[in-house]
Design an enzyme around this catalytic site. Sequence first.
Site, PDB file in Angstrom:
ATOM      1  N   GLY A  10       0.831  -1.213   0.000  1.00  0.00           N
ATOM      2  CA  GLY A  10       0.000   0.000   0.000  1.00  0.00           C
ATOM      3  C   GLY A  10       0.864   1.262   0.000  1.00  0.00           C
ATOM      4  NE  ARG A  11      -2.915   5.652  -0.738  1.00  0.00           N
ATOM      5  CZ  ARG A  11      -3.932   5.158  -1.444  1.00  0.00           C
ATOM      6  NH1 ARG A  11      -3.916   5.250  -2.749  1.00  0.00           N
ATOM      7  NH2 ARG A  11      -4.967   4.596  -0.849  1.00  0.00           N
ATOM      8  NE  ARG A  34      -6.589  -7.221  -1.705  1.00  0.00           N
ATOM      9  CZ  ARG A  34      -6.385  -6.182  -2.521  1.00  0.00           C
ATOM     10  NH1 ARG A  34      -6.313  -4.971  -2.031  1.00  0.00           N
ATOM     11  NH2 ARG A  34      -6.260  -6.359  -3.814  1.00  0.00           N
ATOM     12  CB  THR A  98      -5.195   0.095  10.260  1.00  0.00           C
ATOM     13  OG1 THR A  98      -4.087  -0.688   9.838  1.00  0.00           O
ATOM     14  CG2 THR A  98      -6.383  -0.121   9.330  1.00  0.00           C
ATOM     15  CB  THR A  99      -7.784   5.281  10.523  1.00  0.00           C
ATOM     16  OG1 THR A  99      -7.977   5.403   9.108  1.00  0.00           O
ATOM     17  CG2 THR A  99      -6.480   5.938  10.922  1.00  0.00           C
ATOM     18  CB  ALA A 121      -0.816   6.718  16.666  1.00  0.00           C
ATOM     19  CG  MET A 124       1.799   6.734  13.021  1.00  0.00           C
ATOM     20  SD  MET A 124       2.472   5.422  14.000  1.00  0.00           S
ATOM     21  CE  MET A 124       1.200   4.171  13.777  1.00  0.00           C
ATOM     22  CG  HIS A 155      -7.270  12.564   4.190  1.00  0.00           C
ATOM     23  ND1 HIS A 155      -7.946  13.156   5.233  1.00  0.00           N
ATOM     24  CD2 HIS A 155      -6.084  12.144   4.698  1.00  0.00           C
ATOM     25  CE1 HIS A 155      -7.195  13.096   6.326  1.00  0.00           C
ATOM     26  NE2 HIS A 155      -6.058  12.491   6.041  1.00  0.00           N
ATOM     27  CG  HIS A 156      -5.394  10.040  -0.568  1.00  0.00           C
ATOM     28  ND1 HIS A 156      -5.991   8.829  -0.743  1.00  0.00           N
ATOM     29  CD2 HIS A 156      -4.782   9.983   0.645  1.00  0.00           C
ATOM     30  CE1 HIS A 156      -5.748   8.054   0.290  1.00  0.00           C
ATOM     31  NE2 HIS A 156      -5.017   8.739   1.169  1.00  0.00           N
ATOM     32  CE  LYS A 159      -8.833   9.071   5.914  1.00  0.00           C
ATOM     33  NZ  LYS A 159      -8.117   7.870   6.360  1.00  0.00           N
TER      34      LYS A 159
HETATM   35  P1  NAD Z   1      -3.614   1.631   0.815  1.00  0.00           P
HETATM   36  O1  NAD Z   1      -4.948   1.195   0.321  1.00  0.00           O
HETATM   37  O2  NAD Z   1      -2.669   2.281  -0.160  1.00  0.00           O
HETATM   38  O3  NAD Z   1      -2.832   0.406   1.484  1.00  0.00           O
HETATM   39  C1  NAD Z   1      -3.437  -0.594   2.266  1.00  0.00           C
HETATM   40  C2  NAD Z   1      -2.758  -1.904   1.931  1.00  0.00           C
HETATM   41  O4  NAD Z   1      -3.238  -2.896   2.834  1.00  0.00           O
HETATM   42  C3  NAD Z   1      -3.070  -2.374   0.485  1.00  0.00           C
HETATM   43  O5  NAD Z   1      -1.889  -2.756  -0.176  1.00  0.00           O
HETATM   44  C4  NAD Z   1      -3.992  -3.561   0.734  1.00  0.00           C
HETATM   45  O6  NAD Z   1      -3.922  -4.522  -0.292  1.00  0.00           O
HETATM   46  C5  NAD Z   1      -3.441  -4.070   2.075  1.00  0.00           C
HETATM   47  N1  NAD Z   1      -4.336  -5.016   2.723  1.00  0.00           N
HETATM   48  C6  NAD Z   1      -5.700  -5.042   2.764  1.00  0.00           C
HETATM   49  N2  NAD Z   1      -6.141  -6.151   3.392  1.00  0.00           N
HETATM   50  C7  NAD Z   1      -5.031  -6.843   3.765  1.00  0.00           C
HETATM   51  C8  NAD Z   1      -4.835  -8.089   4.427  1.00  0.00           C
HETATM   52  N3  NAD Z   1      -5.872  -8.848   4.821  1.00  0.00           N
HETATM   53  N4  NAD Z   1      -3.562  -8.493   4.657  1.00  0.00           N
HETATM   54  C9  NAD Z   1      -2.512  -7.754   4.248  1.00  0.00           C
HETATM   55  N5  NAD Z   1      -2.638  -6.582   3.580  1.00  0.00           N
HETATM   56  C10 NAD Z   1      -3.886  -6.140   3.346  1.00  0.00           C
HETATM   57  O7  NAD Z   1      -3.909   2.616   2.037  1.00  0.00           O
HETATM   58  P2  NAD Z   1      -2.903   3.619   2.792  1.00  0.00           P
HETATM   59  O8  NAD Z   1      -3.076   5.004   2.251  1.00  0.00           O
HETATM   60  O9  NAD Z   1      -1.538   3.030   2.833  1.00  0.00           O
HETATM   61  O10 NAD Z   1      -3.553   3.618   4.241  1.00  0.00           O
HETATM   62  C11 NAD Z   1      -3.712   2.421   4.991  1.00  0.00           C
HETATM   63  C12 NAD Z   1      -4.339   2.728   6.343  1.00  0.00           C
HETATM   64  O11 NAD Z   1      -3.458   3.562   7.099  1.00  0.00           O
HETATM   65  C13 NAD Z   1      -5.664   3.495   6.264  1.00  0.00           C
HETATM   66  O12 NAD Z   1      -6.506   3.034   7.312  1.00  0.00           O
HETATM   67  C14 NAD Z   1      -5.248   4.939   6.511  1.00  0.00           C
HETATM   68  O13 NAD Z   1      -6.287   5.740   7.046  1.00  0.00           O
HETATM   69  C15 NAD Z   1      -4.147   4.735   7.521  1.00  0.00           C
HETATM   70  N6  NAD Z   1      -3.165   5.820   7.646  1.00  0.00           N
HETATM   71  C16 NAD Z   1      -2.745   6.086   8.904  1.00  0.00           C
HETATM   72  C17 NAD Z   1      -1.761   7.032   9.105  1.00  0.00           C
HETATM   73  C18 NAD Z   1      -1.233   7.252  10.503  1.00  0.00           C
HETATM   74  O14 NAD Z   1      -0.354   8.095  10.714  1.00  0.00           O
HETATM   75  N7  NAD Z   1      -1.710   6.487  11.489  1.00  0.00           N
HETATM   76  C19 NAD Z   1      -1.210   7.726   8.021  1.00  0.00           C
HETATM   77  C20 NAD Z   1      -1.671   7.419   6.739  1.00  0.00           C
HETATM   78  C21 NAD Z   1      -2.646   6.448   6.567  1.00  0.00           C
END
Ligand code: NAD
Length: 271
Positions: A10-11, A34, A98-99, A121, A124, A155-156, A159
Amino acid sequence: MRIGVLGCAGRMGRAVIDEVLAAEGCTLVGGVDRDDHPTLGQDLGLLVGQSPLGVLVGTDAAALIESADVVIEFSASAATVAHAALAAASGTGHVIGTTGLNAEQDQAVCDAAHRTAIMRAANMSLGVNLLLGLTEQVARALGPDAYDIEILELHHRHKVDAPSGTALALGEAAARGRGVDLSEMADRGRDGMTGARKSGAIGFAALRGGDVVGDHVVIFAGAGERVELAHRATDRRIYARGAVAAARWLHGRPAGLYGMADVLGLTGARP
Ligand code: NAD
């Protein structure tokens, strides 16, 4: 310290891989995503534009969690809950970014934290954690009546949850400052004939578009003036850096649920 990355394709997962590779004393032991993800089987180094590492994107979360000292996760809510149970079973530290977890999923993470060290958190970054403390202070100083609190986030377009976890954490901070319960005061969406603003409400507005990393503004609107506290993230590396700092801090800690305020040594901010 051996670090595993959950949601590695993921991102945020990719940003975390970059940070782990640059972090002294840290070894990347693997990454899972996944089982239908198109990057499955790709080299984790190549995935982030670096040299090959000989470690591939996998799907066996249990084995990765078992082999790591700490796992860092930015994925999806259901996956995070399942991984917290695995981390609890093996005593592996779990950094959760994760949120969007619902109350039941939140409770499952709290239960897992009885058996292993978990740092969770919604945001972060150092800046947002300072903003949380400031929001609580300003809400306390301005009192419950004269200023209306509205929280705006942008946000982008990808989300999936709204309002953002950070916006909700800011709402909790404002509610703490006012000495009220956010679940009773939150106004999470207005449309149509809503009537006048409810007295004491803490309002939320979520905007989505483009590639915005994350903006948050807490507005205190009074008669004849407004106070606005704002944070704008321009690079998601701030979150990845915070997650690796959290992993270092968490390593070897006793079981429990920790927050970024603990990692940063801040008081008054509880993301
Ligand atoms: P994203 O969709 O780019 O990445 C999520 C990744 O998780 C994807 O590659 C997806 O395939 C994978 N995934 C889904 N189900 C899975 C499973 N069962 N097993 C393994 N991997 C799995 O999203 P993102 O922008 O990277 O954000 C992810 C989460 O982090 C969101 O909930 C977002 O709100 C949160 N986030 C938190 C912060 C923070 O500082 N706490 C900052 C940015 C994003």
